[in-house]
Design a protein around this motif. Structure first.
Motif, short mmCIF file in Angstrom:
data_model
loop_
_atom_site.label_atom_id
_atom_site.label_comp_id
_atom_site.label_asym_id
_atom_site.label_seq_id
_atom_site.Cartn_x
_atom_site.Cartn_y
_atom_site.Cartn_z
N VAL A 1 0.84 -1.20 0.00
CA VAL A 1 0.00 0.00 0.00
C VAL A 1 0.87 1.25 0.00
O VAL A 1 0.62 2.21 -0.76
N LEU A 2 1.90 1.30 0.81
CA LEU A 2 2.77 2.48 0.88
C LEU A 2 3.48 2.71 -0.46
O LEU A 2 3.67 3.87 -0.86
N LEU A 3 3.86 1.65 -1.12
CA LEU A 3 4.51 1.81 -2.43
C LEU A 3 3.54 2.38 -3.46
O LEU A 3 3.92 3.23 -4.28
N ILE A 4 2.30 1.92 -3.43
CA ILE A 4 1.29 2.45 -4.36
C ILE A 4 0.98 3.91 -4.01
O ILE A 4 0.81 4.75 -4.91
N VAL A 5 0.90 4.22 -2.72
CA VAL A 5 0.68 5.61 -2.30
C VAL A 5 1.84 6.49 -2.77
O VAL A 5 1.63 7.60 -3.29
N THR B 1 -6.71 1.71 -5.69
CA THR B 1 -6.09 1.06 -6.85
C THR B 1 -5.14 -0.07 -6.46
O THR B 1 -4.85 -0.94 -7.28
N SER B 2 -4.65 -0.05 -5.22
CA SER B 2 -3.75 -1.14 -4.82
C SER B 2 -4.48 -2.48 -4.77
O SER B 2 -3.85 -3.53 -4.81
N LEU B 3 -5.83 -2.46 -4.70
CA LEU B 3 -6.58 -3.71 -4.77
C LEU B 3 -6.40 -4.38 -6.12
O LEU B 3 -6.47 -5.62 -6.21
N THR C 1 -7.53 -4.02 5.08
CA THR C 1 -7.12 -3.66 6.44
C THR C 1 -5.82 -2.86 6.41
O THR C 1 -5.65 -1.90 7.17
N ALA C 2 -4.89 -3.26 5.53
CA ALA C 2 -3.63 -2.52 5.39
C ALA C 2 -3.89 -1.11 4.88
O ALA C 2 -3.22 -0.16 5.31
N ILE C 3 -4.85 -0.95 3.97
CA ILE C 3 -5.19 0.40 3.49
C ILE C 3 -5.71 1.25 4.65
O ILE C 3 -5.29 2.40 4.83
N GLY C 4 -6.62 0.68 5.44
CA GLY C 4 -7.12 1.41 6.61
C GLY C 4 -6.01 1.73 7.59
O GLY C 4 -5.98 2.82 8.18
N LEU C 5 -5.09 0.79 7.78
CA LEU C 5 -3.98 1.01 8.70
C LEU C 5 -3.05 2.11 8.19
O LEU C 5 -2.53 2.91 8.98
#
Length: 979
Positions: free
Chosen positions: A647-651, A678-680, A718-722
């Motif tokens: 997620v952090l890499l996509i962000v 989009t990371s999904l 959950t990782a996105i929410g985190l």
């Protein structure tokens, strides 16, 4: 697109909510601890055994001890005293103490006092300085070598008795893996008789946080593949039809190619069950085992143990010592040794850990003048509330109509060692209609004891009458022989058509709701039902079975269930229900994923229900969402670091791309990139890419994690929410607690205010010194210390740079929310940090050319255009800091060992720190060329994370190092091209 975005947002919110429910239910839904405490009868004493080997000087913080009790007893020195017992070594696990041997050894001392044969055991224990070997693999190689020294030292102590394998090793947690690793050296393995592991992760680590941990497991498993024969489930395996997987025969062992094979060592593994939240049941078995058992299914234990109570639970300690005493033998000189016949030891292990061993099957002579009765009913319930003064015999005819081929029977309050079930050919008594049996053959081997708490003991048997008549053609009756007793005694019998009692059900889909009825109403006197559950194939799935009494003759009842997974040997589980509202309820799940091409329609999961015949019941089932979510958290929360990194890499990709498009002409909101879905798409794309990699075999094989994509989606959401929560906490910390954090850093580093200001100024205007300082600290200490120092300075630098802008932005947002809530539009001007904060949502402002423009929300973000980029880098740095925590803890404890331990993360750390200092020196991000290529590469790296780093978490160190280096190279090339 708008609809997809809304659906994605709902999925993310729902996944976070489900994950939180799973965490809550995991803590609330655990059964209570029913273990009895083990007490010492004397003061525990530990005599240090001095190792004579010079190599032992390399391990000053380790030790070998002999256990005995009684402070007044003369100190024991095994090197000087003649040791006559059979040697047992206890190996503690992660953060374990050598004193944990107390319960095992104390029970053995008490049992030795009552041994008529003079059998006694000598317990030794290892002190590993309570090292965290489960998270830092650098300890394991040292512990492995020291354990070898201990085995050699004990072999010397017992001298002439050690020419045959006579040492038993009991390992708890990581100690079980260490004990198993002893078989990689044939010179050590020849001294080992049996290895018993207690709640140990044997084939795979629970959390693979360290490269050295990965290497230790890989090397051990590779050598064991060559030295032992594996016992793996096949497409036809069904352990529910037998007691265990069949052990290797003597002929199979003789056919092994290498004479150095160590199949002669008996390996027994045990697991704690549902209460063990540290080492899940699926990790406690091994492909190299001879026998596996969960404490919930071990006779005379029948309860679940958490990870720590497994070494002091009295019921469990008694079973282990009973087994050890059963394979121990005395010699003429008074010494004790362990039997070296593996087949005999395995049979004894089965008797203690799987099913009590029945006595010999010799024909029994019965008295003719006893109290004989013949029964022809299909359902029988006989109780003698005041006991029996003499033996009571009931003959049940086995000649029944074709459909009535199954017989279930249970005896109440009959001791395990008493023969009460027989088969025989009946004869007439003195030319009368009364019949009796002169001789009978015991059927005790078909009887199993059901756990029933403190209530009446239940011994049950399930018989196939047609098979009995084919096997024993002269048999006419089943004989029930109840012994004389002073307490309540009796038996229940139920003869039935198996088509009516074997119910096939399928696990409902996860999106189905409501209960489904399996049996609407049972008949009074029914003793047994079997549920055959198909499509229950993954560890996170959970089926709840509800057994509701409709009408009972008594207010109290007991239903005992047996759950068996056909492809997982040793994972039988028993549970007793006394109320429909019992907590936890009856949940059916599997410990390990189904093998490839296994057919659950042919070999389904089995649930045997042993009912109390005093009631009629309704049996229903449903998909249990609460238990499924708690199991998802328990089994797959280890995937979160990889998904959070993805997620952090996509962000980061989104932030770089947006900045490159908009540049400094338009300020960026501080949360840009985090509110994404989009990371999904990366999750689904990796599923396709994995199949492509496996088919082409061009790239290294990805991790073998063939679970449902639903799991990946929930964990990723959950990782996105985190990530959103982490960024919000970082904003607030930078805004509200920047000064407090600064003061704490001063106190920890012991720098003066003036010195710290000078250092911050130097690092702010010349960031390359930031990299030099942190890299130097890393090389002189460890990776974690360097990363911690880098994180502290980076945090303070961001706080100094963006605090005022963040305050303005957050106050503006708070004012807008307040106005939206109250519906007012009042203006209240005040000065703060030389800037004007207006509470109106919109404001007219004049440009230099005299034109009037509307002040939008984006104008409040002026000065924050680089802020989201740095927040993401700060979070990535923080993740790298957490990944280095085990090595840092090992470095902090180095003064105990006096040796340097390996730090696998030092090179990735140097790359990260060097790249970060370059990024700060170049005032990144800067607008430049090639951002589209950078975006594609970040996409690929995020996919690599999901393919190769979900289980091997330590690889994230190299992923972050690569991402930082890539960003630094891109920014440097962009500046050079622009110049």
């Amino acid at each position: 697109m708008f609809m997809f975005r809304n659906c994605a947002v709902l999925v993310i919110i729902g996944s976070v909510f489900c994950f939180l429910i799973g965490i809550l239910n995991l803590q609330v839904g655990v059964e209570k601890n029913a273990c009895r405490m083990t007490y010492m009868f004397g003061e525990p004493m530990f005599a240090r055994v001095r190792l004579q080997d010079k190599e032992s000087e390399l391990y000053p913080n380790y030790g070998l001890y002999y256990y005995y009790e009684g402070a007044r007893q003369q100190p024991v020195d095994p090197l000087k005293k003649r040791m006559t017992g059979a040697p047992v070594i206890f190996v503690p696990g992660n953060a374990g103490s050598h004193k944990q041997v107390r319960s095992l050894a104390s029970v053995a001392l008490r049992k030795a006092m009552s041994s008529d044969a003079g059998i006694h055991l000598d317990y030794y224990t290892i002190d590993f300085d309570e090292e965290l070997s489960a998270v830092y693999g650098g300890y394991l190689h040292r512990q492995h070598k020291f354990l070898k020294l201990c085995i050699r030292a004990i072999a010397k102590i017992y001298g002439s008795r050690i020419e045959e394998p006579s040492i038993i090793i009991i390992g708890h947690s990581m100690g079980g893996k260490l004990a198993q690793s002893m078989l990689t050296d044939s010179s050590i393995g020849q001294h080992i008789n049996t290895i018993i592991s207690i709640s140990a992760p044997l084939d795979h680590p629970v959390l693979n946080l360290d490269e050295h941990l990965e290497q230790f497991y890989a090397s051990t498993n590779t050598i064991l593949n060559q030295s032992r024969t594996k016992t793996l489930a096949t497409t036809t395996t069904n352990v529910c039809n037998s007691l265990h997987q069949r052990p290797l025969s003597e002929q199979q062992r003789r056919n092994q190619e290498s004479s150095a094979r160590l199949d002669n060592v008996l390996l027994i593994s045990t697991g704690g069950g549902n209460r063990d939240l540290l080492v899940r049941p699926g990790y406690t078995t091994s492909q190299f085992n001879d026998l596996h058992a969960m404490t919930s299914a071990i006779p005379r234990v029948s309860l679940s143990c958490d990870h720590l109570s497994a070494v002091w639970c009295l019921q469990f300690m008694q079973v282990i010592n009973r087994f050890l005493f059963s394979i121990a033998q005395t010699r003429g000189d008074g010494t004790v040794h362990f039997n070296t016949n593996k087949e005999r030891n395995l049979q004894s292990a089965m008797a203690h850990f799987i099913k009590p061993r029945s006595r010999h099957q010799n024909i029994v002579k019965l008295p003719r003048d006893s109290n004989w009765h013949e029964e022809r009913r299909l359902v029988i319930n006989k109780y003698f509330s005041n006991g029996l003064k003499a033996h009571f015999y009931d003959l049940i005819s086995i000649k029944r109509p074709e459909r009535y081929r199954k017989l279930s029977i249970e005896a109440l309050n009959v001791d395990d060692d008493v023969h009460w079930l027989f088969g025989c050919a009946a004869e007439q008594l003195n030319n009368t209609e009364q019949v009796y049996c002169d001789k009978a053959i015991p059927l005790t081997h078909l009887v199993q004891r059901l756990p029933n708490g403190d209530q009446d003991s239940r011994n049950v048997a399930l018989l196939d009458l047609h098979n009995l008549m084919k096997t024993y053609r002269n048999w006419t009756h089943i004989l029930v022989s109840l012994p004389s007793s002073n307490r309540r005694i009796g038996y229940n019998l139920d003869i039935y058509d198996p088509k009516e009692r074997h119910v096939d059900i399928s696990l409902p889909k996860w999106y189905s709701f409501g209960q489904r009825t399996a049996i609407n109403e049972t008949l009074q006197g029914t003793l047994h039902y079997r549920l055959r559950i198909s499509n229950l194939i993954e560890p996170y799935q959970s089926l709840r079975v509800l057994v509701e009494p409709l009408q009972c003759l008594k207010p109290e009842y007991r239903v005992t269930t047996r759950i068996c997974v056909p492809w997982a040997a040793g994972f039988e589980r028993y549970q007793t229900l006394i109320s429909p509202s019992d907590k936890p309820g009856l949940y059916v799940n599997v410990p390990i994923i189904i093998p490839p091409h296994y057919n659950t329609t042919i070999n389904p999961v089995i649930v045997d229900l042993y009912l109390d015949p005093i009631c009629r019941y309704r049996i229903s089932y449903e998909y249990s969402y609460a238990d499924a979510l708690s199991r998802l958290v328990l089994e797959f929360s280890g995937w979160l670091p990889a998904h959070l990194a993805c997620v952090l890499l996509i962000v980061l990709r989104k932030q770089v791309e947006t900045f490159q498009v908009q540049g400094s002409f338009k300020s960026l909101k501080p949360y840009i990139g985090y509110l994404q879905y989009t990371s999904l798409l990366v999750v689904t794309a990796c599923r396709i890419l994995k199949k492509l990699i496996l088919n082409t075999r061009v790239l290294p094989e990805p991790e073998n994690l063939d679970f449902s994509i639903n799991i990946s989606i929930v964990i990723h959401c959950t990782a996105i929410g985190l990530s959103i929560l982490a960024s919000l906490v970082t904003w607030l910390s930078l805004t509200l607690y920047g000064n407090a954090f600064y003061r704490v850093a001063l106190r920890v580093t012991r720098l003066s205010q003036a010195s710290s200001n000078i250092m911050i100024s130097i690092m702010t205007y010349l960031p390359i010194t930031y990299g030099v300082l942190t890299i130097a600290m890393t090389l002189s200490t460890c990776s974690g210390i360097g990363l911690l120092l880098a994180f502290v300075f980076y945090f303070i630098m961001l706080s100094n740079a963006y605090k005022d802008y963040l305050e303005d932005y957050l106050w503006q947002k708070a004012a807008n929310l307040l106005h939206l809530a109250t519906g007012t539009r009042t203006s209240d001007e005040s000065e703060s940090s030389g800037q004007e904060n207006n509470e109106n949502a919109l404001e007219k402002d004049a440009d230099e050319d005299g034109s009037v423009r509307t002040k939008t929300d984006e104008d409040t973000c002026v000065g924050l255009q680089n802020f989201p980029f740095h927040i993401t880098l700060l979070l990535m740095l923080f993740m790298q800091l957490l990944l280095s925590a085990p090595a840092t803890l090992a470095w902090l404890r180095r003064h105990h060992s006096g040796v340097d331990l390996p730090d696998a993360g030092i090179y990735p750390t140097i790359i990260v720190l060097g790249s970060l200092s370059v990024l700060l020196q170049l005032r990144a991000p800067q607008k430049g060329c090639g951002y589209w290529a950078l975006s594609i590469i970040l996409y690929l790296i995020s996919g690599i994370v999901l393919l190769y780093c979900q289980a091997a978490i330590y690889r994230l160190n190299y992923i972050f190092a690569g991402a930082f280096a890539l960003l630094a190279a891109h920014q440097a090339i962009s500046i050079l091209v622009r110049r």
